[in-house]
Design an enzyme around this catalytic site. Structure first.
Site, PDB file in Angstrom:
ATOM      1  N   GLU A   1      48.901   3.722 -15.417  1.00 58.25           N
ATOM      2  CA  GLU A   1      48.302   4.632 -14.437  1.00 58.25           C
ATOM      3  C   GLU A   1      48.963   4.565 -13.071  1.00 58.25           C
ATOM      4  O   GLU A   1      48.794   5.475 -12.266  1.00 58.25           O
ATOM      5  CB  GLU A   1      46.793   4.338 -14.311  1.00 58.25           C
ATOM      6  CG  GLU A   1      46.420   3.003 -13.656  1.00 58.25           C
ATOM      7  CD  GLU A   1      46.438   1.808 -14.613  1.00 58.25           C
ATOM      8  OE1 GLU A   1      47.094   1.902 -15.665  1.00 58.25           O
ATOM      9  OE2 GLU A   1      45.829   0.772 -14.303  1.00 58.25           O
TER      10      GLU A   1
ATOM     11  N   HIS B   1      50.484  -1.457 -16.474  1.00 58.94           N
ATOM     12  CA  HIS B   1      49.579  -0.417 -15.960  1.00 58.94           C
ATOM     13  C   HIS B   1      50.234   0.971 -16.004  1.00 58.94           C
ATOM     14  O   HIS B   1      50.976   1.322 -15.098  1.00 58.94           O
ATOM     15  CB  HIS B   1      49.162  -0.753 -14.531  1.00 58.94           C
ATOM     16  CG  HIS B   1      48.230  -1.913 -14.469  1.00 58.94           C
ATOM     17  ND1 HIS B   1      46.868  -1.779 -14.583  1.00 58.94           N
ATOM     18  CD2 HIS B   1      48.472  -3.244 -14.364  1.00 58.94           C
ATOM     19  CE1 HIS B   1      46.300  -2.971 -14.531  1.00 58.94           C
ATOM     20  NE2 HIS B   1      47.251  -3.882 -14.403  1.00 58.94           N
TER      21      HIS B   1
ATOM     22  N   CYS C   1      45.815  -3.907 -19.812  1.00 60.71           N
ATOM     23  CA  CYS C   1      45.767  -5.228 -19.190  1.00 60.71           C
ATOM     24  C   CYS C   1      44.574  -6.039 -19.729  1.00 60.71           C
ATOM     25  O   CYS C   1      44.565  -6.427 -20.882  1.00 60.71           O
ATOM     26  CB  CYS C   1      45.733  -5.066 -17.669  1.00 60.71           C
ATOM     27  SG  CYS C   1      46.199  -6.581 -16.810  1.00 60.71           S
ATOM     28  N   TYR C   2      43.531  -6.265 -18.938  1.00 54.75           N
ATOM     29  CA  TYR C   2      42.350  -6.971 -19.438  1.00 54.75           C
ATOM     30  C   TYR C   2      41.792  -6.255 -20.683  1.00 54.75           C
ATOM     31  O   TYR C   2      41.303  -6.898 -21.617  1.00 54.75           O
ATOM     32  CB  TYR C   2      41.289  -7.043 -18.332  1.00 54.75           C
ATOM     33  CG  TYR C   2      39.984  -7.678 -18.748  1.00 54.75           C
ATOM     34  CD1 TYR C   2      39.884  -9.049 -18.941  1.00 54.75           C
ATOM     35  CD2 TYR C   2      38.845  -6.898 -18.942  1.00 54.75           C
ATOM     36  CE1 TYR C   2      38.685  -9.635 -19.325  1.00 54.75           C
ATOM     37  CE2 TYR C   2      37.635  -7.471 -19.322  1.00 54.75           C
ATOM     38  CZ  TYR C   2      37.559  -8.840 -19.515  1.00 54.75           C
ATOM     39  OH  TYR C   2      36.370  -9.403 -19.892  1.00 54.75           O
TER      40      TYR C   2
ATOM     41  N   GLY D   1      41.084  -5.700 -15.189  1.00 56.30           N
ATOM     42  CA  GLY D   1      40.016  -6.326 -14.418  1.00 56.30           C
ATOM     43  C   GLY D   1      40.390  -7.759 -14.084  1.00 56.30           C
ATOM     44  O   GLY D   1      41.310  -8.316 -14.673  1.00 56.30           O
TER      45      GLY D   1
ATOM     46  N   SER E   1      30.630  21.756   8.080  1.00 56.05           N
ATOM     47  CA  SER E   1      31.097  20.827   9.110  1.00 56.05           C
ATOM     48  C   SER E   1      32.475  21.214   9.614  1.00 56.05           C
ATOM     49  O   SER E   1      32.959  20.665  10.587  1.00 56.05           O
ATOM     50  CB  SER E   1      31.167  19.415   8.529  1.00 56.05           C
ATOM     51  OG  SER E   1      32.247  19.345   7.606  1.00 56.05           O
ATOM     52  N   GLY E   2      33.123  22.153   8.918  1.00 55.93           N
ATOM     53  CA  GLY E   2      34.503  22.478   9.245  1.00 55.93           C
ATOM     54  C   GLY E   2      35.473  21.690   8.369  1.00 55.93           C
ATOM     55  O   GLY E   2      36.653  21.996   8.312  1.00 55.93           O
ATOM     56  N   GLY E   3      34.964  20.665   7.693  1.00 56.87           N
ATOM     57  CA  GLY E   3      35.816  19.853   6.815  1.00 56.87           C
ATOM     58  C   GLY E   3      36.101  20.555   5.494  1.00 56.87           C
ATOM     59  O   GLY E   3      35.524  21.598   5.195  1.00 56.87           O
ATOM     60  N   VAL E   4      36.985  19.950   4.707  1.00 55.04           N
ATOM     61  CA  VAL E   4      37.434  20.566   3.458  1.00 55.04           C
ATOM     62  C   VAL E   4      36.269  20.741   2.472  1.00 55.04           C
ATOM     63  O   VAL E   4      36.074  21.827   1.923  1.00 55.04           O
ATOM     64  CB  VAL E   4      38.523  19.685   2.782  1.00 55.04           C
ATOM     65  CG1 VAL E   4      38.984  20.304   1.472  1.00 55.04           C
ATOM     66  CG2 VAL E   4      39.689  19.485   3.729  1.00 55.04           C
ATOM     67  N   ASP E   5      35.486  19.678   2.275  1.00 56.09           N
ATOM     68  CA  ASP E   5      34.484  19.715   1.207  1.00 56.09           C
ATOM     69  C   ASP E   5      33.417  20.789   1.438  1.00 56.09           C
ATOM     70  O   ASP E   5      33.122  21.571   0.543  1.00 56.09           O
ATOM     71  CB  ASP E   5      33.795  18.347   1.066  1.00 56.09           C
ATOM     72  CG  ASP E   5      34.812  17.247   0.831  1.00 56.09           C
ATOM     73  OD1 ASP E   5      35.902  17.565   0.325  1.00 56.09           O
ATOM     74  OD2 ASP E   5      34.528  16.094   1.190  1.00 56.09           O
ATOM     75  N   SER E   6      32.863  20.815   2.663  1.00 55.78           N
ATOM     76  CA  SER E   6      31.789  21.789   2.876  1.00 55.78           C
ATOM     77  C   SER E   6      32.351  23.212   2.914  1.00 55.78           C
ATOM     78  O   SER E   6      31.680  24.157   2.512  1.00 55.78           O
ATOM     79  CB  SER E   6      30.985  21.469   4.140  1.00 55.78           C
ATOM     80  OG  SER E   6      31.750  21.625   5.303  1.00 55.78           O
TER      81      SER E   6
ATOM     82  N   LYS F   1      38.573  14.182  -4.479  1.00 58.05           N
ATOM     83  CA  LYS F   1      38.959  15.007  -3.329  1.00 58.05           C
ATOM     84  C   LYS F   1      40.104  15.979  -3.676  1.00 58.05           C
ATOM     85  O   LYS F   1      40.062  17.147  -3.317  1.00 58.05           O
ATOM     86  CB  LYS F   1      39.408  14.076  -2.203  1.00 58.05           C
ATOM     87  CG  LYS F   1      39.703  14.782  -0.910  1.00 58.05           C
ATOM     88  CD  LYS F   1      38.498  14.713  -0.037  1.00 58.05           C
ATOM     89  CE  LYS F   1      38.688  15.454   1.253  1.00 58.05           C
ATOM     90  NZ  LYS F   1      37.473  15.364   2.070  1.00 58.05           N
TER      91      LYS F   1
END
Ligand code: XMP
Length: 500
Positions: free
Chosen positions: A164, A162, A76-77, A49, A215-220, A356
């Site tokens: 990560e 870090h 780190c912090y 942070g 919607s045609g998108g990945v999520d829906s 995602k």
């Protein structure tokens, strides 16, 4: 669910820590810095942070963390917090370390089990540990940090670098070693996630019905598939054809969900957009009409479904709660699918704990084709924000055709999965050309192809010239009214990805 609690002290990498654990199969969640330790937590990580432990407003962890006997890893912090709170000393470094550093491991311990004695790590800090608390030992150092990794009192670990970020060699192994030390099982696999989601949906929905706007998108799309599996026959799928969508979208949705109810609202959107030129006004108009169309449909359903399913993702949830945390987050967009709360539904948001890439993994594990899973993001207001100036049927046709050509050529070149987005923008500039034996006047298409990790920053893609040439030849040859194609070489910042 048993988990690693990752406390967010405002580092830009906090979400990344959670993602890394999950990629390794360990379930982790991000919590605000002062949250009490959850009853189902098995270990805690204190993130990095921007603060200094001596700042007046320095965020500290909840006392339940240090009073428990769970393993804690400070990054780190977080390492500085452990040191400071347990009686050691932290001070500003004479030499700040940003970027790569050479780590020398002195003590293998649990954290560095199985790793080489020297490797490259990624540093980004101003303060450093000067004196260790009682009962602590140093595990590793770099030139600028005598205490680059520490361990003490059995359960405390700290690293100044870090683990990560991908620039740290063996970062994943370090996180894995810590997770193993905590005894957490690796149950976070796509198959298990699908099973858990199915169970959760069944439990919550029971015999009731659920409405989902595709919607045609990945999520829906992934959500739709999941609903079909979890509660067959209980979901009502609806697709609003705004007329602002990519080539063939409606047919694609119909193919995947033959039972979908299609609301053809193309005329209504066009009419509302007539004369609208300002980008924000365009967005607002589209949002308003979408809500109107959707609400009318929802009202007409008899009996009305009890639930409205939405593909809300974990980063949205974190963003909306993180006002309590110090991390400064820029909220970019509200999707057009963002429906008002007073529609009288209970919300069903099965992906609210997923990133995602996890939604993609869920889709893959249910057998959805890659073409859907790896689809580029597409803005809620659709092609309207890629038509600079007024949206008219003629101009929509131009941008849609050009967009299709860009996508086809980028796919053919094998670059589709390597870039973040690739699309066409219609620019309202009268430009002169010669096409055949004629002098023509036409509009300009700008091709935008960008590389990005999360859409927050982006760089224009160094696409091979022959791919650009094919795109340009096809657009000027196949799209009526276009006689010039330009390539956008602006990164984000200072530009945004979309032009409006
Ligand atoms: P910008 O243009 O702000 O876009 O760099 C970043 C990412 O967000 C997408 N985008 C939107 N998505 N509604 C959305 O759902 C919107 O109004 C919207 N505007 C931009 C854009 O395609 C890019 O991936």
């Amino acid at each position: 669910m048993r988990k690693i609690a990752v406390y967010d002290f405002g580092s830009q990498y906090s979400q990344l820590i959670v993602r890394r654990f999950r990629e390794l199969g360990y379930y982790a969640e991000l919590l605000p810095p002062s949250a009490p330790f959850p009853s189902d937590g098995v270990a805690a990580v204190l993130s990095g942070g921007p603060a200094s432990v001596y700042d007046e407003s320095a965020p500290f962890p909840h006392s339940s963390l240090f009073e428990s006997d769970i393993p804690i890893l400070g990054i780190c912090y977080g390492l500085q917090l452990i040191t400071y709170l347990l009686g050691g000393k932290v001070a500003p470094s004479t030499r700040k370390e940003y970027g790569p550093a050479d780590l020398k491991v002195l003590e293998e311990n649990h954290l560095f089990r199985g790793l080489p004695k020297r490797f490259r790590v990624w540093m980004s800090h101003g303060d450093r540990v000067e004196v260790l608390p009682n009962g602590f030992e140093v595990l590793a150092h770099t030139e600028g940090s005598p205490y680059a990794a520490i361990h003490g009192r059995g359960r405390f670990f700290g690293v100044q670098f870090h683990p990560e970020v991908s620039h740290t060699e063996y970062g994943r192994e370090i996180l894995k070693n810590f997770a193993d030390f905590s005894g957490l099982q690796r149950f976070w696999t796509p198959q298990n996630v699908v099973n858990m989601l199915e169970k959760e949906i069944k439990r919550k929905v029971g015999e009731d019905r659920v409405l989902l706007a595709l919607s045609g998108g990945v999520d829906s799309t992934v959500l739709g598939y999941l609903l079909k599996r979890a509660i067959p026959g209980q979901a009502v799928f609806v697709f609003v054809d705004t007329g602002l969508l990519r080539w063939g979208e409606r047919e694609r949705v119909k193919r995947l969900f033959p039972e979908v109810r299609i609301l053809d609202a193309r005329e209504r959107f066009l009419k509302a957009l007539r004369g609208v030129i300002h980008p924000e006004e365009k967005r607002k108009t589209i949002g308003r009409i979408f809500v109107e169309v959707f609400s009318e449909f929802a009202e007409s359903l008899q009996p009305k479904p009890r639930f409205l399913a939405q593909g809300t993702l974990y980063p949205d949830v974190i963003e909306s709660v993180s006002v309590v945390g110090p991390s400064a987050i820029i909220k970019t967009h509200h999707n057009v699918g963002g429906l008002p709360e007073d529609l009288g539904f209970e919300l069903l948001e099965p992906f609210r704990y997923l990133f995602k890439d996890e939604v993609r993994a869920v889709g893959r594990s249910m057998g959805l084709p890659n073409e859907i899973i790896e689809r580029h993001p597409f803005p809620g207001p659709g092609l309207a924000v890629r038509i600079i100036g007024e949206v008219t049927p003629k101009r929509l046709k131009r941008v849609r055709l050009a967009d299709r050509i860009v996508e086809e050529e980028v796919r053919k070149s094998g670059l589709y999965d390597k870039v973040w987005q690739a699309f066409a923008v219609l620019v309202p500039v009268r430009t002169v050309g010669v096409q055949g034996d004629y002098r023509t006047e036409g509009e300009v298409i700008a091709v935008r192809i960008v590389e990005s990790l999360d859409g927050m920053t982006a760089d224009w893609s160094r696409i091979p010239h022959d791919v650009l040439r094919r795109i340009s030849e096809r657009i000027t040859g196949e799209v009526p009214g276009i006689n010039r194609v330009v390539y956008d070489i602006t990164s984000k910042p200072p530009g945004t990805i979309e032009w409006e």
